[in-house]
Structures are given as structure tokens and as C-alpha cells.
Design a protein around this motif. Structure first.
Motif, PDB file in Angstrom:
ATOM      1  N   VAL A 116       0.840  -1.202   0.000  1.00  0.00           N
ATOM      2  CA  VAL A 116       0.000   0.000   0.000  1.00  0.00           C
ATOM      3  C   VAL A 116       0.876   1.253   0.000  1.00  0.00           C
ATOM      4  O   VAL A 116       0.585   2.235  -0.697  1.00  0.00           O
ATOM      5  CB  VAL A 116      -0.961  -0.017   1.213  1.00  0.00           C
ATOM      6  CG1 VAL A 116      -1.570   1.343   1.474  1.00  0.00           C
ATOM      7  CG2 VAL A 116      -2.044  -1.070   1.010  1.00  0.00           C
ATOM      8  N   GLN A 117       1.962   1.217   0.749  1.00  0.00           N
ATOM      9  CA  GLN A 117       2.863   2.368   0.791  1.00  0.00           C
ATOM     10  C   GLN A 117       3.592   2.554  -0.534  1.00  0.00           C
ATOM     11  O   GLN A 117       3.744   3.677  -0.999  1.00  0.00           O
ATOM     12  CB  GLN A 117       3.837   2.226   1.962  1.00  0.00           C
ATOM     13  CG  GLN A 117       3.138   2.425   3.291  1.00  0.00           C
ATOM     14  CD  GLN A 117       3.949   1.994   4.489  1.00  0.00           C
ATOM     15  OE1 GLN A 117       4.821   1.139   4.404  1.00  0.00           O
ATOM     16  NE2 GLN A 117       3.640   2.590   5.637  1.00  0.00           N
ATOM     17  N   LEU A 118       4.018   1.465  -1.161  1.00  0.00           N
ATOM     18  CA  LEU A 118       4.681   1.574  -2.462  1.00  0.00           C
ATOM     19  C   LEU A 118       3.735   2.094  -3.541  1.00  0.00           C
ATOM     20  O   LEU A 118       4.145   2.843  -4.427  1.00  0.00           O
ATOM     21  CB  LEU A 118       5.257   0.223  -2.890  1.00  0.00           C
ATOM     22  CG  LEU A 118       6.547  -0.195  -2.226  1.00  0.00           C
ATOM     23  CD1 LEU A 118       6.968  -1.579  -2.704  1.00  0.00           C
ATOM     24  CD2 LEU A 118       7.654   0.813  -2.480  1.00  0.00           C
ATOM     25  N   LEU A 119       2.475   1.680  -3.449  1.00  0.00           N
ATOM     26  CA  LEU A 119       1.479   2.133  -4.424  1.00  0.00           C
ATOM     27  C   LEU A 119       1.017   3.566  -4.159  1.00  0.00           C
ATOM     28  O   LEU A 119       0.342   4.161  -4.990  1.00  0.00           O
ATOM     29  CB  LEU A 119       0.266   1.191  -4.435  1.00  0.00           C
ATOM     30  CG  LEU A 119       0.537  -0.236  -4.914  1.00  0.00           C
ATOM     31  CD1 LEU A 119      -0.711  -1.090  -4.737  1.00  0.00           C
ATOM     32  CD2 LEU A 119       1.014  -0.236  -6.352  1.00  0.00           C
ATOM     33  N   LYS A 120       1.380   4.075  -2.982  1.00  0.00           N
ATOM     34  CA  LYS A 120       1.004   5.436  -2.566  1.00  0.00           C
ATOM     35  C   LYS A 120      -0.504   5.676  -2.709  1.00  0.00           C
ATOM     36  O   LYS A 120      -0.944   6.658  -3.298  1.00  0.00           O
ATOM     37  CB  LYS A 120       1.803   6.478  -3.347  1.00  0.00           C
ATOM     38  CG  LYS A 120       3.278   6.454  -3.005  1.00  0.00           C
ATOM     39  CD  LYS A 120       4.036   7.553  -3.725  1.00  0.00           C
ATOM     40  CE  LYS A 120       5.473   7.592  -3.332  1.00  0.00           C
ATOM     41  NZ  LYS A 120       6.261   6.413  -3.624  1.00  0.00           N
ATOM     42  N   LEU A 121      -1.262   4.747  -2.123  1.00  0.00           N
ATOM     43  CA  LEU A 121      -2.718   4.902  -2.136  1.00  0.00           C
ATOM     44  C   LEU A 121      -3.101   6.166  -1.378  1.00  0.00           C
ATOM     45  O   LEU A 121      -2.413   6.594  -0.454  1.00  0.00           O
ATOM     46  CB  LEU A 121      -3.386   3.673  -1.522  1.00  0.00           C
ATOM     47  CG  LEU A 121      -3.207   2.363  -2.287  1.00  0.00           C
ATOM     48  CD1 LEU A 121      -3.985   1.241  -1.623  1.00  0.00           C
ATOM     49  CD2 LEU A 121      -3.651   2.506  -3.741  1.00  0.00           C
ATOM     50  N   LYS A 122      -4.214   6.739  -1.778  1.00  0.00           N
ATOM     51  CA  LYS A 122      -4.647   8.034  -1.250  1.00  0.00           C
ATOM     52  C   LYS A 122      -4.662   8.082   0.280  1.00  0.00           C
ATOM     53  O   LYS A 122      -4.210   9.059   0.870  1.00  0.00           O
ATOM     54  CB  LYS A 122      -6.024   8.393  -1.797  1.00  0.00           C
ATOM     55  CG  LYS A 122      -6.500   9.760  -1.337  1.00  0.00           C
ATOM     56  CD  LYS A 122      -7.869  10.081  -1.879  1.00  0.00           C
ATOM     57  CE  LYS A 122      -8.444  11.404  -1.443  1.00  0.00           C
ATOM     58  NZ  LYS A 122      -7.862  12.111  -0.353  1.00  0.00           N
TER      59      LYS A 122
END
Length: 129
Positions: free
Chosen positions: A26-32
Motif C-alpha cells: 500500500v505504501q509503495l502504491l502510494k494509495l490516497k
């Protein structure tokens, strides 16, 4: 190692690995939601990439056989990241819901580390130490 301790170790370790892997992704994908949380805490957004990569590498280190020193570093990294998250949320005045996840991962880190099998520990019985 007793059967009970082995079960405790694997349950804690699997949940720890799932928690760290999922939050790392989730952090790598930089979710909102992650971007909003980091912004709210006052951290730069590149911190998400650093945390995400290290969490995923830490999961690999904890799960693979052997390499006890690498495992110690991974557990230490998980401890620092999660205790830092808890303190960041507390310092920011966030509610319990915001630091429940980091506290849970902190507890799982400790339980997994404490109950790890002998072959996953550093052997300090060397005469050179």
C-alpha cells in the motif's frame, strides 16, 4: 521448542508477514489514504517508498530459513517502524483507530521474535565473543 511455542511463533509470524507485506505494498502504491496519513503526520511522501521497500524486504528476511543476523535486523526494523508510527500518531493527537494497526504489528513483532525457533536465533555461544 515445544509444539505450543512453534504454533504461537508461526501464527504471529504469518500475521506479522501479512500485515507488513500488505502495508508495504500500500505504501509503495502510494494509495490516497496512505498519502493523506503521511501528509497529516508531516512526513515527506518519499518516506512511503522507503518504508514500503524495507517492510517487504523485512518480510522476506523473517520468512526465509537461516540468516539469523538478517532476521534480527528485520525484527529491529519492524520495531522501529511500528513504534515510530505509534509515537507519530500519539504526538499528532490522532485517535486510537489510527495507531491500532501499528500497535498490533508491534505486538506481533515481539511475539514472533520471542518465540522464534533456535535455528532462527543468533548463536552467542562462540568462544570468540
Amino acid at each position: 521448542m515445544t509444539k505450543r511455542n512453534k504454533i504461537i511463533y508461526w501464527i504471529a509470524t504469518i500475521w506479522l508477514a501479512l500485515g507488513m507485506l500488505s502495508t508495504g505494498i500500500v505504501q509503495l502504491l502510494k494509495l490516497k489514504e496512505e498519502v493523506d496519513m503521511m501528509t497529516n503526520l508531516g512526513y515527506p511522501l518519499y518516506f512511503l517508498t522507503i518504508l514500503g521497500v524495507w517492510k517487504i524486504l523485512g518480510v522476506v528476511a523473517v520468512l526465509i530459513p537461516k540468516f539469523p543476523i538478517l532476521k534480527e535486523w528485520a525484527y529491529a526494523g519492524f520495531f522501529f517502524a511500528m513504534s515510530g508510527a505509534v509515537f507519530s500518531h500519539v504526538a499528532n493527537g490522532d485517535g486510537v483507530k489510527d495507531f491500532f494497526g501499528p500497535i498490533l504489528l508491534l505486538i506481533l513483532t515481539f511475539v514472533s521474535w520471542y518465540f522464534r525457533p533456535e535455528d532462527r536465533k543468533i548463536n552467542l555461544n562462540h568462544s570468540s565473543l
